[in-house]
Design an enzyme around this catalytic site. Sequence first.
Site, short mmCIF file in Angstrom:
data_model
loop_
_atom_site.label_atom_id
_atom_site.label_comp_id
_atom_site.label_asym_id
_atom_site.label_seq_id
_atom_site.Cartn_x
_atom_site.Cartn_y
_atom_site.Cartn_z
N LYS A 123 4.20 9.41 8.53
CA LYS A 123 3.70 8.55 9.59
C LYS A 123 4.86 9.03 10.75
O LYS A 123 4.60 10.09 10.97
CB LYS A 123 3.59 7.60 9.58
N TYR A 143 1.30 -0.91 0.11
CA TYR A 143 -0.03 -0.54 -0.15
C TYR A 143 0.89 1.22 -0.42
O TYR A 143 1.86 1.36 0.86
CB TYR A 143 -1.19 -0.18 1.58
N ASP A 167 9.58 2.63 -0.49
CA ASP A 167 7.85 3.98 0.11
C ASP A 167 8.60 3.51 2.22
O ASP A 167 8.31 1.89 2.17
CB ASP A 167 6.77 3.29 0.23
C1 PLP Z 1 0.52 4.71 5.16
C2 PLP Z 1 0.53 4.66 3.79
C3 PLP Z 1 0.62 5.38 3.38
C4 PLP Z 1 0.28 6.59 3.00
O1 PLP Z 1 0.09 7.13 4.06
P1 PLP Z 1 -1.13 8.86 4.39
O2 PLP Z 1 -0.11 9.78 5.35
O3 PLP Z 1 -2.34 7.46 4.87
O4 PLP Z 1 -0.84 9.56 3.25
C5 PLP Z 1 1.96 5.22 2.10
N1 PLP Z 1 2.62 4.25 2.15
C6 PLP Z 1 2.93 3.67 3.25
C7 PLP Z 1 4.11 2.06 3.15
C8 PLP Z 1 2.37 3.68 4.29
O5 PLP Z 1 2.16 2.43 5.41
#
Ligand code: PLP
Length: 428
Positions: A268, A145, A240
């Site tokens: 985050k 994701y 990511d």
């Molecule tokens: C949470 C998350 C996202 C998206 O971040 P948001 O701040 O919710 O837009 C992208 N990549 C990973 C791996 C995530 O865990």
Amino acid sequence: MSVGPLSKKMFSRAQALIPGGVNSPVRAFKNVDGDPFFVRRAKGSRIEDVDGKHYLDYVGSWGPNILGHAPIPVTNAIHEAAKDGISYGIPNVGEVEMAQKIIDWVPSVEKVRMTNSGTEATMSCVRLARGFTGRDKIIKFEGHYHGHVDSLLVAAGSGALTFGEPDSAGIPQSFAAETLTLPYNDAEKLEEAFAKYGEQIAAIITESYPANAGLIFPKKGFLQLMRDLTEKHGALLIFDEVMTGFRLAKGGVQELEGFTADLVAMGKVIGGGLPVGAFGGRADIMEYLAPNGPVYQAGTLSGNPLAMVAGLTQLRELEEQNGYAQLTNLGTRFGDGLRKILSDKGIPHRLNQVGSMFCLYFLDEEIVNVSSVTKQDFSIFKKLFWACLEEGIYLAPSPYETGFISMAHTADDIDETLTVIQDVVAKW
Ligand SMILES: *Cc1c(COP(=O)(O)O)cnc(C)c1O
């Protein structure tokens, strides 16, 4: 089992006003066949709901709250900073300090730009990779994701090595057609993809440790294979680290694995609980961004002074309190304890854990990708989830989610949780 009457009442009101009653789908508790509780306040490792029930929290706002809820240094810093202005839209010193911190901590980041969410960070990485390489196609992995970016909300195509299908209504087939979705940890498929489409591929985007289909680790050599193939074919590697960055180590998984990507998406933990993302990488690539280069990217609130100060304070506290070592101790205590309880009871399971992140699978086999995850009997997870919630332990309301431990959790909190789980499974 269900939540209290005031939560129920508020949720029905919310459903009349907000689609599904929530501003982000997983909060609706659909994956555990129930309704959510509404939070009244949260402090340290605990949450209180609107009915006055208390929970020990293993979700931590889905990752950002690594110091626990409302840590005093962070709330004080926000308070102080707010007196001098909440948003300027003019360069501020906090942005430069944050950039310096990221570049100091994160391998491979030579220049960085702030965003307001992880989604914006991954979206910008993909655009930048396309702009830099002059190519359109992206490789991503099933079950990874990257936020709700059009070209990344794509499911695998039906045949072998076909470009993907939209995973959401509202995404043009033609966008999805630029994304090749492969099974994770499958070296053969990755090699095939590059052999066939190498010259069209702008980038691979991968979660550093996939943590949105449980918690999965790369097989030995798989990261290096991504590195080698992208280099050989003139594509970029986008890591990511929105979830893992600043959570597992100062330099995230790149530091743990001794590995460098071309571009890194962050979010985050870096925002200290305020809405923040960032992306950075090689200077020659980052220079392709406007105003210096041809790739447009912007944000009214990007580099917001409160967000910068909250994030910087959180990172400073982590460092000063030797956070990563402490979190690893807590994570290991929890992981070892949980494995023992489930083994003693003869319940088939795998507990994947690294530092303060964990995911329990009710399945005893190596978890290599999303197809191993979906083999589980989800009813066991749901049973555990509701029994724990009843006893005041809040696990993530979905078998696909990773759990988080914070610096506010104590060894006693961990032991209390293990006792609850032991009592719960004793009745099975
Ligand atoms: C949470 C998350 C996202 C998206 O971040 P948001 O701040 O919710 O837009 C992208 N990549 C990973 C791996 C995530 O865990």
